[in-house]
Design an enzyme around this catalytic site. Structure first.
Site, PDB file in Angstrom:
ATOM      1  N   GLY A 119      -8.373  17.297  92.202  1.00 26.96           N
ATOM      2  CA  GLY A 119      -8.269  15.725  92.284  1.00 26.96           C
ATOM      3  C   GLY A 119      -8.060  15.221  93.928  1.00 26.96           C
ATOM      4  O   GLY A 119      -7.803  16.140  94.868  1.00 26.96           O
ATOM      5  N   ARG A 163     -11.871  28.947  81.645  1.00 29.68           N
ATOM      6  CA  ARG A 163     -12.741  29.752  82.445  1.00 29.68           C
ATOM      7  C   ARG A 163     -12.189  31.049  82.714  1.00 29.68           C
ATOM      8  O   ARG A 163     -13.084  31.843  83.323  1.00 29.68           O
ATOM      9  CB  ARG A 163     -12.730  28.952  83.859  1.00 29.68           C
ATOM     10  CG  ARG A 163     -13.932  27.833  83.889  1.00 29.68           C
ATOM     11  CD  ARG A 163     -13.961  27.140  84.913  1.00 29.68           C
ATOM     12  NE  ARG A 163     -13.016  26.381  85.117  1.00 29.68           N
ATOM     13  CZ  ARG A 163     -12.351  25.622  86.484  1.00 29.68           C
ATOM     14  NH1 ARG A 163     -12.968  25.981  87.573  1.00 29.68           N
ATOM     15  NH2 ARG A 163     -11.407  24.809  86.573  1.00 29.68           N
ATOM     16  N   ALA A 201       5.079  79.196  86.600  1.00 33.41           N
ATOM     17  CA  ALA A 201       4.166  78.552  86.211  1.00 33.41           C
ATOM     18  C   ALA A 201       3.863  78.483  84.815  1.00 33.41           C
ATOM     19  O   ALA A 201       4.088  79.400  84.048  1.00 33.41           O
ATOM     20  CB  ALA A 201       2.743  79.297  86.765  1.00 33.41           C
ATOM     21  N   THR A 208      -2.480  16.976  81.330  1.00 35.03           N
ATOM     22  CA  THR A 208      -1.292  17.073  82.079  1.00 35.03           C
ATOM     23  C   THR A 208      -0.123  16.013  82.053  1.00 35.03           C
ATOM     24  O   THR A 208       1.202  16.144  81.984  1.00 35.03           O
ATOM     25  CB  THR A 208      -1.455  17.162  83.659  1.00 35.03           C
ATOM     26  OG1 THR A 208      -2.490  16.125  84.114  1.00 35.03           O
ATOM     27  CG2 THR A 208      -2.020  18.470  83.955  1.00 35.03           C
ATOM     28  N   TYR A 233       9.175  69.094  70.573  1.00 36.07           N
ATOM     29  CA  TYR A 233       8.933  68.192  69.586  1.00 36.07           C
ATOM     30  C   TYR A 233       8.513  69.079  68.410  1.00 36.07           C
ATOM     31  O   TYR A 233       7.758  69.941  68.479  1.00 36.07           O
ATOM     32  CB  TYR A 233       7.709  67.227  69.835  1.00 36.07           C
ATOM     33  CG  TYR A 233       7.361  66.380  68.934  1.00 36.07           C
ATOM     34  CD1 TYR A 233       8.401  65.635  68.144  1.00 36.07           C
ATOM     35  CD2 TYR A 233       5.945  65.961  68.583  1.00 36.07           C
ATOM     36  CE1 TYR A 233       7.753  64.406  67.283  1.00 36.07           C
ATOM     37  CE2 TYR A 233       5.695  64.975  67.562  1.00 36.07           C
ATOM     38  CZ  TYR A 233       6.705  64.352  66.917  1.00 36.07           C
ATOM     39  OH  TYR A 233       6.154  63.268  66.206  1.00 36.07           O
ATOM     40  N   LYS A 249      -3.589  32.169  80.347  1.00 31.81           N
ATOM     41  CA  LYS A 249      -3.878  32.267  81.511  1.00 31.81           C
ATOM     42  C   LYS A 249      -2.698  32.562  82.444  1.00 31.81           C
ATOM     43  O   LYS A 249      -2.666  33.428  83.473  1.00 31.81           O
ATOM     44  CB  LYS A 249      -4.544  30.804  82.143  1.00 31.81           C
ATOM     45  CG  LYS A 249      -4.918  30.842  83.441  1.00 31.81           C
ATOM     46  CD  LYS A 249      -5.884  29.701  84.109  1.00 31.81           C
ATOM     47  CE  LYS A 249      -5.060  28.254  83.868  1.00 31.81           C
ATOM     48  NZ  LYS A 249      -5.919  27.451  84.545  1.00 31.81           N
ATOM     49  N   LYS A 267       9.607  64.406  81.565  1.00 26.44           N
ATOM     50  CA  LYS A 267       9.823  63.123  80.895  1.00 26.44           C
ATOM     51  C   LYS A 267      11.405  63.190  80.422  1.00 26.44           C
ATOM     52  O   LYS A 267      11.657  64.640  79.856  1.00 26.44           O
ATOM     53  CB  LYS A 267       8.829  62.970  79.683  1.00 26.44           C
ATOM     54  CG  LYS A 267       9.302  61.889  78.850  1.00 26.44           C
ATOM     55  CD  LYS A 267       9.181  61.913  77.365  1.00 26.44           C
ATOM     56  CE  LYS A 267      10.162  62.968  76.666  1.00 26.44           C
ATOM     57  NZ  LYS A 267      10.284  62.764  75.357  1.00 26.44           N
TER      58      LYS A 267
HETATM   59  C1  UD1 Z   1      -4.850  19.380  87.924  1.00 21.22           C
HETATM   60  C2  UD1 Z   1      -4.903  18.016  88.534  1.00 21.22           C
HETATM   61  C3  UD1 Z   1      -5.831  18.015  89.912  1.00 21.22           C
HETATM   62  C4  UD1 Z   1      -5.434  18.964  90.850  1.00 21.22           C
HETATM   63  C5  UD1 Z   1      -5.198  20.254  90.327  1.00 21.22           C
HETATM   64  C6  UD1 Z   1      -4.165  21.320  90.985  1.00 21.22           C
HETATM   65  C7  UD1 Z   1      -4.500  16.473  86.666  1.00 21.22           C
HETATM   66  C8  UD1 Z   1      -5.159  15.483  85.657  1.00 21.22           C
HETATM   67  N1  UD1 Z   1      -5.290  17.039  87.677  1.00 21.22           N
HETATM   68  O1  UD1 Z   1      -6.093  19.638  87.542  1.00 21.22           O
HETATM   69  O2  UD1 Z   1      -5.782  16.437  90.286  1.00 21.22           O
HETATM   70  O3  UD1 Z   1      -6.035  18.919  91.939  1.00 21.22           O
HETATM   71  O4  UD1 Z   1      -4.478  20.198  88.944  1.00 21.22           O
HETATM   72  O5  UD1 Z   1      -4.311  22.556  90.599  1.00 21.22           O
HETATM   73  O6  UD1 Z   1      -3.307  16.820  86.476  1.00 21.22           O
HETATM   74  N2  UD1 Z   1      -1.812  21.973  81.335  1.00 21.22           N
HETATM   75  C9  UD1 Z   1      -0.872  21.585  80.351  1.00 21.22           C
HETATM   76  N3  UD1 Z   1      -1.234  20.836  79.283  1.00 21.22           N
HETATM   77  C10 UD1 Z   1      -2.269  20.451  79.245  1.00 21.22           C
HETATM   78  C11 UD1 Z   1      -3.208  20.443  80.296  1.00 21.22           C
HETATM   79  C12 UD1 Z   1      -3.020  21.283  81.540  1.00 21.22           C
HETATM   80  O7  UD1 Z   1       0.287  22.486  80.274  1.00 21.22           O
HETATM   81  O8  UD1 Z   1      -2.546  19.590  78.362  1.00 21.22           O
HETATM   82  C13 UD1 Z   1      -1.409  22.962  82.225  1.00 21.22           C
HETATM   83  C14 UD1 Z   1      -2.476  24.121  82.631  1.00 21.22           C
HETATM   84  O9  UD1 Z   1      -1.871  25.057  81.880  1.00 21.22           O
HETATM   85  C15 UD1 Z   1      -2.362  24.200  83.847  1.00 21.22           C
HETATM   86  C16 UD1 Z   1      -1.752  22.969  84.490  1.00 21.22           C
HETATM   87  O10 UD1 Z   1      -1.429  22.445  83.618  1.00 21.22           O
HETATM   88  O11 UD1 Z   1      -1.135  25.204  84.355  1.00 21.22           O
HETATM   89  C17 UD1 Z   1      -2.803  22.289  85.408  1.00 21.22           C
HETATM   90  O12 UD1 Z   1      -4.012  22.123  84.448  1.00 21.22           O
HETATM   91  P1  UD1 Z   1      -5.571  22.114  84.579  1.00 21.22           P
HETATM   92  O13 UD1 Z   1      -6.291  21.915  83.496  1.00 21.22           O
HETATM   93  O14 UD1 Z   1      -5.658  23.610  85.209  1.00 21.22           O
HETATM   94  O15 UD1 Z   1      -5.729  21.214  85.632  1.00 21.22           O
HETATM   95  P2  UD1 Z   1      -6.914  20.741  86.719  1.00 21.22           P
HETATM   96  O16 UD1 Z   1      -8.068  20.373  86.011  1.00 21.22           O
HETATM   97  O17 UD1 Z   1      -6.640  22.045  87.455  1.00 21.22           O
HETATM   98 CA    CA Z   2      -5.742  24.251  87.414  1.00 21.08          CA
END
Ligand code: UD1
Ligand code: CA
Length: 465
Positions: free
Chosen positions: A142, A15, A381, A86, A388, A22, A352
């Protein structure tokens, strides 16, 4: 207890609609991930950053931060491979968590930049804790389900929730502390049978909550707000700015127009600093007591002593400015500029790698590069150090109490001795000894009455002679 922090940062950040990963998008000049790492408490057994999308870029940034001493502890990087959720992000960390001897894991998100150091320290010290927030419009976060006594009963993602669960306003902030053995076991049992076909960490947290009591604590929403869009980024930046300005106002700093002023998280201000509208201070900036920073000025990675006056619209980058100096308006101090006390740099002057000693002055329209200029010397002035030759850079060394007349070019390498005097309009190509007068000018011609004779010839269309 051996607490290891795991920072999730492998996601694509769809997004954001960006080529940049990000977690590298900045909040007040510092990337989101750096804000998270900086908030980690001392004394952790380790920290793991989970990467995949844009891994090379993020790893390169991590290395520069390490070298700059911005990281609180050694970091391991784990490549998640194709991110499958996650929960999957933690599954790939199992060997590293075992290797580090973790007994407890604190999970943070690289895209949640504004958690305070106090909150992160509290989380890292907890046995089993989930940080939540209460939102009037909980959107896609969540939902947190609790037992009557407040303990965590489970987490459900918005996309999988029933209408009744969606009505819950308490949402998961994505920051947890959990005992490693229980979490490890829960991770092994994860499936992706859900709306997003992902391995949810939230399912593992729900499973841990069946075995050990997990406390739910509600934080200020600002602390747990995630950056998922450019709108979020702007809102986080505004919140961070409010927090930083509140702090500096309490410490005796004036903001003439707070809404247009941006002060980064690594800026240090002393009392009676006054920031005019539109000032931006980025990176490691230190500003001494009583400095006034003029409207529209941008200062990056620089140090200003006490009582410096920076007039409007200056750009100052990787420079040192001594106490009581005056700079601008419209001056540009570039990397390696080092001004001693009481130096004057006026309008349209660029410096510089220029070291100016006490009381030296360059007040108008000048370029000073690769140069050292002695105490009390006056640069007229339009003076230019020609540093260079098209291939190499050369130095210009000017002694003390030298007078360099206007529109002089100093063709480097060249040395001007103490007390020398250079006539206006000179092109100096050889060293000038101390106390000498140097002048290089084409002799002036003069024809009395020549102007009217020339004009009448021009009117008749005769060629100029
Ligand atoms: C997640 C939570 C949600 C919570 C929210 C808070 C889960 C399933 N959901 O949702 O309950 O309310 O965060 O911000 O965990 N990332 C990885 N690898 C992955 C997926 C994500 O490293 O495979 C990292 C992303 O880069 C990010 C973070 O995990 O930094 C959160 O991932 P994101 O996809 O933004 O989760 P949300 O849908 O926001
Ligand atoms: Ca998030």
């Amino acid at each position: 207890m051996f607490t290891v922090a795991v920072i999730l940062a492998a996601g694509l950040g769809t997004r954001m609609k960006s080529r940049l990963p990000k977690v590298l998008h900045p909040i007040l000049g510092d990337p989101s991930l750096l804000w998270v790492l900086r908030a980690l408490p001392p004394g952790l057994a380790g920290a793991i950053v989970v990467l995949h999308h844009g891994k090379e870029k993020v790893a390169a940034e991590l290395e520069t931060w390490r070298q700059a001493g911005l990281l609180p502890c050694p970091l391991s990087i784990v490549d998640q491979g194709e991110p499958l959720g996650t929960g999957h992000a933690l599954q790939v960390c199992v060997p590293e968590l075992d290797r580090l001897g973790a007994t407890r894991v604190a999970v943070l998100c690289g895209d949640v930049p504004l958690m305070s150091a106090t909150t992160v320290a509290h989380l890292c010290a907890a046995d089993a804790l989930l940080l939540a927030m209460d939102l009037p419009a909980p959107g896609l976060y969540g939902r947190v389900l609790q037992h009557p006594d407040g303990r965590l009963a489970g987490l459900v993602e918005a996309k999988d929730a029933t209408a009744e669960q969606l009505a819950v306003r308490r949402v998961n902030g994505g920051a947890y502390a959990l005992p490693w053995p229980a979490l490890r076991k829960a991770l092994a049992g994860l499936t992706n049978h859900n709306a997003q076909k992902e391995y949810y960490l939230t399912d593992a947290v729900s499973a841990v909550a069946l075995e050990v009591p997990v406390t739910v604590e509600v934080c200020h929403p600002e602390e747990l707000a995630g950056m998922n869009s450019r709108q979020d980024q702007a809102a986080l930046q505004a919140a961070a700015q409010r927090r930083i300005q509140e702090h500096w106002m309490t410490e005796g700093v004036s903001f003439l127009h707070p809404d247009s002023t941006l002060v980064g998280p690594r800026v240090q201000l002393q009392r009676d600093v006054l920031l005019e509208p539109g000032v931006r201070l980025d990176g490691a900036v230190q500003i001494g007591e009583g400095c006034r920073i003029g409207q529209g000025t941008v200062i990056t990675d620089s140090t200003l002593g006490e009582g410096v006056e920076v007039r409007p619209y200056c750009v100052i980058e990787r420079a040192q400015v001594g106490a009581g100096s005056k700079v601008g308006p419209f001056a540009r101090l570039r990397e390696g500029t080092d001004l001693a006390e009481g130096v004057h740099i006026g309008n349209f002057v660029e410096t510089k790698k220029a070291k100016l000693h006490c009381g030296a002055k360059a007040n108008h329209l000048t370029y000073l590069g690769d140069t050292e200029i002695g105490e009390g010397t006056n640069i007229g002035a339009g003076v230019i150090t020609c540093n260079y030759d098209g291939v190499n850079k050369h130095r210009t060394t000017i002694g003390r109490n030298v007078f360099v007349g206007s529109d002089t070019q100093l063709v480097a390498p060249v040395v001007i001795g103490d007390g020398a005097l250079i006539g206006a309009g000179s092109t100096i190509t050889a060293d000038v000894p101390a106390d000498a007068v140097a002048l290089s000018r084409a002799p002036q011609t003069l024809r009395e009455g020549g102007a009217s004779r020339l004009r009448s010839r021009q009117k008749k269309g005769t060629a100029l002679s």
